[in-house]
Design an enzyme around this catalytic site. Structure first.
Site, PDB file in Angstrom:
ATOM      1  CB  CYS A   1      -0.900  -0.421   0.969  1.00 57.53           C
ATOM      2  SG  CYS A   1       0.179   0.337   2.590  1.00 57.53           S
ATOM      3  CG  ASN A   2       2.346   3.146   2.458  1.00 61.31           C
ATOM      4  OD1 ASN A   2       1.125   3.729   3.313  1.00 61.31           O
ATOM      5  ND2 ASN A   2       2.632   2.690   3.978  1.00 61.31           N
TER       6      ASN A   2
ATOM      7  CB  SER B   1       8.186   0.599   7.403  1.00 66.16           C
ATOM      8  OG  SER B   1       8.544  -0.390   6.776  1.00 66.16           O
TER       9      SER B   1
ATOM     10  CB  ALA C   1     -15.804  -2.269   5.544  1.00 69.58           C
ATOM     11  N   GLY C   2     -12.700  -2.745   5.047  1.00 70.82           N
ATOM     12  CA  GLY C   2     -11.757  -3.618   4.602  1.00 70.82           C
ATOM     13  C   GLY C   2     -10.335  -3.598   5.712  1.00 70.82           C
TER      14      GLY C   2
END
Length: 233
Positions: free
Chosen positions: A49-50, A104, A181-182
């Site tokens: 995601c990053n 990160s 809502a994941g």
């Protein structure tokens, strides 16, 4: 002589809306690595995601770099200015930092080590990338075992919960609204509940916006784990 090439982008260089354009799931990352690889070229795609990063080993480093940049640009035409390019020792050093959690969004988060492992497993590797990734994974495990970096929050969700607790002193009895809502939302909910918070609403794109607005006015903490733009009624 074979050269190691890295082309990619991350939270350091691109906002979330650009990173989402080049984010790939496991299947697509595997397919892209296979497409970039060849008889005399190795390729691994690390996509989280990053960050999305392409690691290639080839005799022609300049051509490999151009191909990798073009592949990312085909996913997100606006990504080009946000790409970084590293070669040889600098590229390997970067991968070691990534595997150790030093690069990160939340330094020391534990998920990245598994993500590097999966990228290695589904990549089209040869002797060079196989060795580099194995050494990076070994270094990442060693850093977590022998330093205090593992004491940092394990994820962005954990960091958010820790920050909320720091603000209030205690989350016991505090009310929480989750937008999204994941999987990330589920992680956030677990972290918040473990600190005594109460989840009053988990909202998704189908939730009535009037209700979201009403709850926002009442809760102590609201977290968003979605890229959707939420607007009140």
């Amino acid at each position: 002589m074979l050269r190691l090439v890295l082309v990619g982008t991350s939270h350091h260089h691109a906002p979330v809306e650009l990173r989402e354009q080049v984010a790939l799931d496991r299947v697509d990352a595997q397919a892209l690595a296979a497409r970039l690889a060849g008889e005399d070229r190795e390729a691994v795609c690390l996509s989280t995601c990053n960050r999305t990063e392409l690691y290639l080993v080839a005799a022609d480093a300049e051509q490999a770099e151009q191909d990798a940049a073009a592949a990312l640009a085909s996913l997100g035409p606006e990504i080009e200015p946000a790409l970084y390019r590293l070669q040889d020792r600098a590229a390997a050093h970067h991968l070691f930092r990534v595997a150790a959690g030093l690069d990160s969004l939340v330094p020391g988060e534990g998920e990245i080590l598994g993500q590097v492992r999966v990228a290695h497993e589904v990549g089209t590797t040869g002797p060079v990338l196989d060795r580099v990734f194995r050494q990076a994974l070994h270094a990442g495990r060693k850093v977590r075992a022998e330093t205090a970096i593992g004491q940092s929050p394990a994820s962005v969700s954990a960091a958010a919960a820790a920050l909320a607790e720091q603000v209030f002193g205690s989350l016991e009895g505090r009310s929480i609204l989750l937008l999204g809502a994941g999987k990330v939302s589920e992680q956030a909910a677990r972290n918040l509940r473990s600190r005594g918070a109460e989840i009053v609403l988990v909202a998704n794109s189908k939730t009535e916006r009037e209700r979201i607005g009403e709850e926002l006015a009442q809760v102590d903490v609201a977290t968003s784990t979605t890229s959707t733009t939420w607007r009140g009624s």
